[in-house]
Write an enzyme that holds these catalytic residues in place. Structure first.
Site, mmCIF file in Angstrom:
data_model
loop_
_atom_site.group_PDB
_atom_site.id
_atom_site.type_symbol
_atom_site.label_atom_id
_atom_site.label_comp_id
_atom_site.label_asym_id
_atom_site.label_seq_id
_atom_site.Cartn_x
_atom_site.Cartn_y
_atom_site.Cartn_z
ATOM 1 N N GLU A 278 0.876 -1.154 0.000
ATOM 2 C CA GLU A 278 0.000 0.000 0.000
ATOM 3 C C GLU A 278 0.914 1.205 0.000
ATOM 4 O O GLU A 278 1.676 1.395 0.955
ATOM 5 C CB GLU A 278 -0.790 -0.011 1.302
ATOM 6 N N CYS B 39 -1.572 8.960 3.483
ATOM 7 C CA CYS B 39 -1.420 8.663 2.061
ATOM 8 C C CYS B 39 -2.693 9.074 1.327
ATOM 9 O O CYS B 39 -2.668 9.336 0.129
ATOM 10 C CB CYS B 39 -1.065 7.215 1.795
#
Lengths: 626, 626
Positions: free
Chosen positions: A383, A417
């Protein structure tokens, strides 16, 4: 009422509305003073205003709706709404409590720092944490190894404060941890989904029971505000309960497959062995705990490497796993740098899979290192970063955009993020929106994250701040700074960076993710949406995407043009909730599967098909039951 | 009956049984001639014999059971079983026809070459194929590119026969195919699972409609026997229908996720873009078609590279996909060598995922090449080799073991990744079992695969044969050849290799998979099962595993000791059926997900989560419906 109390009536209405009611009042009481309001505003405010009024007045429960419906008796229209509510003191039977709202698992507990009691609990916990000397280091078989090479861990808001020490795992530590993990994994895998789920649920409970202490640690070590800390602990607990639920559902026993008579065919999921879980500093508890929970739920043992910046909170989480009943051999902590401990982990022949959250470049390094290993090709679940945009059109509500943009770009100091990096505003609405953003940014309180009044804390370390300063310098040179937030006095004790809004021409300006509290604004021409969006898409990321619009077709078109694993419409683009917004991107933003989604555990597991010819034992008893 | 027809009765019984019936006959007719049988055999035959008798006699429907039950009237015991069957001429209502046995999808059609009509259809189709000049080459946008560098494709049973020609795809062909595929993929992805499923079902029907032609092609190009050809076409059709079913189930529309009031949260699966599908010669139709079907079902476009040895059948499959209604831009054929076409494919920046079935070494090469690409980390789904064992204990039935071993080791000339390589026999039963295997091998007909009488055809090419010859030489030197099958006259026209059984000491003898008709037998000491099995496990593969035993605990222990994606108990270890035995291994044998299983399509897809704050539009209508 007015005549009883000898006061004068003033009748207030919107210009052009309420005239029938005025006439009735005039007939009953004679001339009545009237105050008529005329809404004044620009064209861009009209549509959302009208929509809001139409929705309010058109609703079945609205007063206006009842008033104009001749079948509704006057007594019902004039009924006191407060007594209507008081007549139903209990919760609506079909509205679950927050704790039970997900049906298939328990929702996590929170805190409300607008309440003095919750602030007080936090203050006590903070004081306790500050009075301790914290230690992290390799934890193998449940034992913390006291290191000779211990390094200080400091507070990003005030680097003069040493919170504790951490020592790095050695190659021998990793070997020992892999051996213990591989041995323990066999029984853990055989325990099945229900047995493993029980341990994960106990971990969720342990996280909640330690919430105030964890919030304090998150503030001190990772610079998290109190609300960010609570959100992170809730996410960690949600991961544990969600994966426990998946473990029970998918690892509870064999699935029977339809086959010919005389054969029993089954499919079973089982753990792959030992997973390396490599997690980032920006969610040092939630992602750390969640990766481990996923790997454990699927029947694996884990070696967990926390980020260099946040080993203390990681050590705390590992201890909570043990308290929750996890066999210590199943989870080792191996703190250290990526280039030493990380590199050793991913090249270790005893590792059967890697889960990683962090930068795109690091993910590529790990992927190459895994490919270079001899032997089996093991799963790599990454990720990574994003270059996340939000597209606004002229139908969106300005106040709502501003709230959601500020939260998305500057929440957690932009160190998510999922954070908003690029806001696309249509030319017609740009100036007004930028003015609004300026005002909202000025109202943000930047400062000590342990203070309940703080909105935005520090960035994580000197490197992060230096990178942001360099980017700011570039923006000052060839772009346009729109606004910067105020820093408090004494900001140079730590890594505070003043949140910044800058205008850039197109997405091409940004080669890559800039991780921190800098929001870039691009003006765009609505007729050239496709060209504008394709420049963002061309950057190759695909994590989060926001749309603010009252037009569904606009949202759909933006979502078609810009790849994104998580699309958010008319809301902030951060704060994905486990099981509600399964999280993860495509392209440069990650490999999948999403974390906190129905497919999360499959890549952590292997499938086994078992085909048993039972007719060899004399026949298929199912035939007798037809 | 005897007195009516004036014949003499002879009463036959097993020694020790049937005495009461004899007494009754004696009472009725006076002395009756008796022939008593005494079963004679070794101890190892006794248990299976006794078990069989117990099962037969103990069954509710058995004559003996009814005879001894005093509640059952004599008329029922003596009823004519033929008339009992004739009284129910129709199928049992709860037993579905073979076509409908899977409930969720249609089963594929077969052929029965014991029937003259089916043999005749095959002969006609073979003659037709032999009369054609077949051509394969790059097929892009539906157009076959006539190549200037065409190479002959020969028959592995008779290399003097040229079946057709193939030309290799160039770099420009691949670029053009990727461009067309990427453009076409968008609409295909949006079509959704139901629309895509319809095309895949039409492909399944087209495969069945062309079965005789495809069987003939498979025999000529890949050396498949008729039954192997039929099984392969059935597998291809099953893949299409199974993935169509998964596409409808998982890609039929968004899944609603439970979230807070005022928000709609959905999860959608969608295609990743353009997949490269690289398939092997040993299932040139089933795996070729199945990889493509999986990628298409999930919403991707495909560039398919068939094995160098089998481009003609691949071109035929591609044409059938077009006939089934697939937009030709969605599927390009790019034939050629691995080191040229394969290498270009996997390094192409326009490829969003790779599905590969083939050797473990090639999988590692591809994995490294993918890791070296700049940009996104894309899925790599690899199904590779195996070093497959079968463990037999003394409770197993010898005849059944022998049948299943011969089929598992020598079916398709041992050229299945699932094929049996290592048979483990307990010392006590070894000599008898080896004798039986010798006899069974001698009865196998090796020869022309187009002949319905042939059991075992050629291996694929000169390289394969040379590798087997080299391994045979090694076995002759330091192991023990137990038996070799006879080759027919004229075997040297092509790549026939005499199926071989050899005895080796332990699994250590084999460093890797030996792909072809060589079965290795190991004797083992039952008390040392763990040590024996761990040597096989240490080879690192994990594809198929067989157990022959009447003791469940033995099967469970073997399955625990030897990693394997597919475990088969008391049956052959080949011929996994789509949806019934989802196929694929662990460790060196593949990455997962299994082909033909419920999780097959997830890795071919990306997940998108969409969160829509509908309260921005005025509220959550769900509240009104409580």
């Amino acid at each position: 009422m007015a005549s009883e109390r000898s006061v004068k009536i003033e009748f207030q209405r919107l210009h052009g509305m309420g005239e029938a009611l005025y006439d009735a009042a005039h007939d009953a009481f004679g001339p009545v003073t009237v105050r008529a309001y005329a809404p004044v505003g620009g064209h861009e405010d009209l549509l959302p205003y009208l929509v809001r009024r139409l929705l309010e007045n058109g609703a079945n429960s609205s007063f206006v709706h009842a008033l104009l419906d001749e079948r509704v008796p006057a007594s019902a229209v004039a009924a006191d709404p407060i007594s209507a509510v008081e007549a139903h003191p209990d919760r609506h039977a079909k509205i679950p409590t927050p704790k039970d709202m997900y049906m298939d698992r328990q929702n996590s507990l929170g805190r409300d720092y607008s309440q003095a009691a919750d602030r007080e609990r936090h203050a006590v916990a903070l004081q306790k944490v500050d009075s301790e000397t914290l230690t992290a280091g390799p934890i193998i078989g449940g034992k913390l190894k006291a290191g000779t090479n211990a390094q200080p861990v400091t507070n990003p808001f005030d680097t003069t404060r040493v919170l504790g020490h951490v020592s790095e795992a050695t190659e021998a530590d990793i070997d020992a941890a892999v051996d213990a993990a591989a041995r323990a994994q066999i029984a853990w895998d055989r325990k099945g989904g229900a047995g493993r789920g029980a341990v994960l649920r106990a971990m969720a409970d342990a996280l909640e029971a330690n919430m105030d202490r964890l919030v304090a640690l998150l503030s001190r070590e990772a610079g998290k505000t109190l609300n960010d800390g609570v959100a992170e602990i809730r996410e960690a607990a949600d991961f544990c309960r969600y994966y426990a639920m998946l473990a029970e559902r998918d690892f509870g026993g064999p699935t029977e497959l339809k086959g010919p008579v005389g054969e029993i065919n089954q499919l079973v999921l089982h753990g792959r062995g030992v997973f390396a879980c490599i997690s980032p500093w920006n969610f040092p508890l939630a992602i750390f705990t969640g990766q481990i929970a996923a790997a454990l739920a699927a029947g694996n043992a884990v070696l967990a490497k926390p980020a260099e910046q946040t080993p203390l909170i990681a050590a705390e989480a590992v201890r909570l796993y043990y308290k929750a009943g996890l066999d210590p051999d199943l989870l080792a902590l191996v703190p250290g740098r990526g280039e030493t401990v990380g590199a050793k982990l991913v090249s270790h022949p005893g590792i059967d899979g890697v889960a990683f959250t962090g930068g795109t470049d690091t993910a590529n390094l790990i992927n190459r290192s895994l490919a270079a290993r001899p032997g089996a090709i093991i799963p790599f679940i990454a990720e990574t970063g994003g270059l996340n945009g939000m597209f606004v059109d002229t139908t969106a509500l300005k106040e709502q955009i501003i709230d959601d943009v500020i939260l998305s770009a500057f929440g957690s100091s932009g160190q998510r993020c999922s954070a908003l990096r690029l806001l696309y505003v249509p030319h017609d609405a740009a100036d007004a929106l930028i003015e609004g953003l300026k005002g909202a940014l000025a109202a943000q309180v930047v400062g000590d994250p342990t203070d309940p009044a703080t909105d935005i804390g520090p960035v994580i370390d000197a490197d992060a701040r230096a990178m942001l300063e360099a980017h700011l310098k570039r923006l000052e040179g060839d772009a346009k700074i729109i606004a910067r937030a105020e820093l408090p006095a004494g900001a140079d004790k730590g890594h505070l960076f003043a949140p910044t809004i800058a205008e850039i021409p197109t997405a091409d300006y940004l080669e890559r993710e800039v991780f921190g509290p800098i929001l870039h604004v691009c003006r765009y021409e609505p007729s050239k949406l496709k060209e504008t969006a394709s420049k963002l898409a061309a950057r190759g990321y695909g994590l989060t995407l926001g749309v603010h619009s009252r037009i569904e077709a606009f949202a759909e078109e933006v979502a078609r043009l810009v790849p994104a694993g998580n699309v958010y419409i008319n809301r902030s683009i951060i704060g994905a909730v486990v099981g509600v917004q399964p999280f993860g991107g495509e392209g440069l933003s990650g490999t999948g599967p999403k974390a906190g989604g129905p497919y999360s555990l499959i890549r952590y597991a292997a499938e086994k098909a078992i085909s048993n010819n039972i007719s060899a034992q004399g026949g298929d008893p199912a035939l007798l039951n037809l």
